[in-house]
Design a protein around this motif. Structure first.
Motif, mmCIF file in Angstrom:
data_model
loop_
_atom_site.group_PDB
_atom_site.id
_atom_site.type_symbol
_atom_site.label_atom_id
_atom_site.label_comp_id
_atom_site.label_asym_id
_atom_site.label_seq_id
_atom_site.Cartn_x
_atom_site.Cartn_y
_atom_site.Cartn_z
ATOM 1 N N UNK A 1 77.329 -14.629 48.930
ATOM 2 C CA UNK A 1 76.265 -13.613 48.773
ATOM 3 C C UNK A 1 75.599 -13.292 50.089
ATOM 4 N N UNK A 2 76.025 -14.000 51.154
ATOM 5 C CA UNK A 2 75.401 -13.803 52.468
ATOM 6 C C UNK A 2 74.979 -15.151 53.027
ATOM 7 N N UNK A 3 74.989 -15.298 54.327
ATOM 8 C CA UNK A 3 74.671 -16.583 54.945
ATOM 9 C C UNK A 3 73.167 -16.759 55.130
ATOM 10 N N UNK A 4 72.757 -18.018 55.250
ATOM 11 C CA UNK A 4 71.334 -18.335 55.380
ATOM 12 C C UNK A 4 71.150 -19.362 56.490
ATOM 13 N N UNK A 5 70.224 -19.104 57.378
ATOM 14 C CA UNK A 5 69.885 -20.050 58.447
ATOM 15 C C UNK A 5 68.392 -20.302 58.404
ATOM 16 N N UNK A 6 68.000 -21.551 58.676
ATOM 17 C CA UNK A 6 66.568 -21.883 58.648
ATOM 18 C C UNK A 6 66.227 -22.796 59.809
ATOM 19 N N UNK A 7 64.945 -22.899 60.085
ATOM 20 C CA UNK A 7 64.503 -23.855 61.098
ATOM 21 C C UNK A 7 63.105 -24.328 60.754
#
Ligand code: TYD
Length: 137
Positions: A18-24
């Protein structure tokens, strides 16, 4: 500080159809407490931003969209980091002269900063930076 103190951070990337996700997270993926964020965008072709150093501020720079180069100079050596992925980030500690350039069309730069805005923290003249650096040693 030296250009060797720069780190390329690999941020988590959760791949999904469904789409990539990046977090910090502050003080986790980013090695300081985030006090401020700002964005640089709509940069006309060929323009250069941020030719200066900070006395205290540490920062993490991310290309949320498009690409640009972060050129860092410690007075003895320079290093160019090309950012073009949302899950890569450049950790630039204080005491380094840094310039952002070669912005692609529609690029979006996110900066995470360890301090609030303080004009007194800037070194905006390159010769002042070299003098400041040699006094710090
Ligand atoms: P500056 O950091 O000098 O950007 P650059 O080096 O890329 O030209 O900031 C440009 C202007 O924006 C400057 O007048 C100060 C103001 N500014 C703030 O008020 N708060 C902020 O957090 C930042 C980053 C800039």
């Amino acid at each position: 500080m030296k250009v060797a103190d720069i780190e390329i951070l690999q941020l988590p990337k959760i791949e999904d159809e469904r789409g990539n996700l990046t977090f910090l997270e502050s003080e986790n993926h980013v090695p300081f407490k985030i006090k401020r964020t700002y964005m640089i965008y709509d940069v006309p072709g060929g323009e250069i931003r941020g030719s200066h150093a900070y006395k205290k501020l540490d920062e993490v720079i991310v290309a949320l969209s498009g690409s640009f180069d972060v050129v860092v100079d410690d007075g003895a050596a320079t290093r160019t980091i090309t950012l073009n992925r949302s899950y890569n980030a450049a950790y630039i500690p204080h005491g380094l002269w840094r310039t952002l350039q070669n912005f692609s069309t529609n690029s979006l730069c996110l900066v995470l900063a360890s301090t609030e805005y303080d004009e007194e923290d800037y070194i905006r003249d390159y010769n002042d930076f070299l003098r400041y650096n040699s006094n710090e040693k």
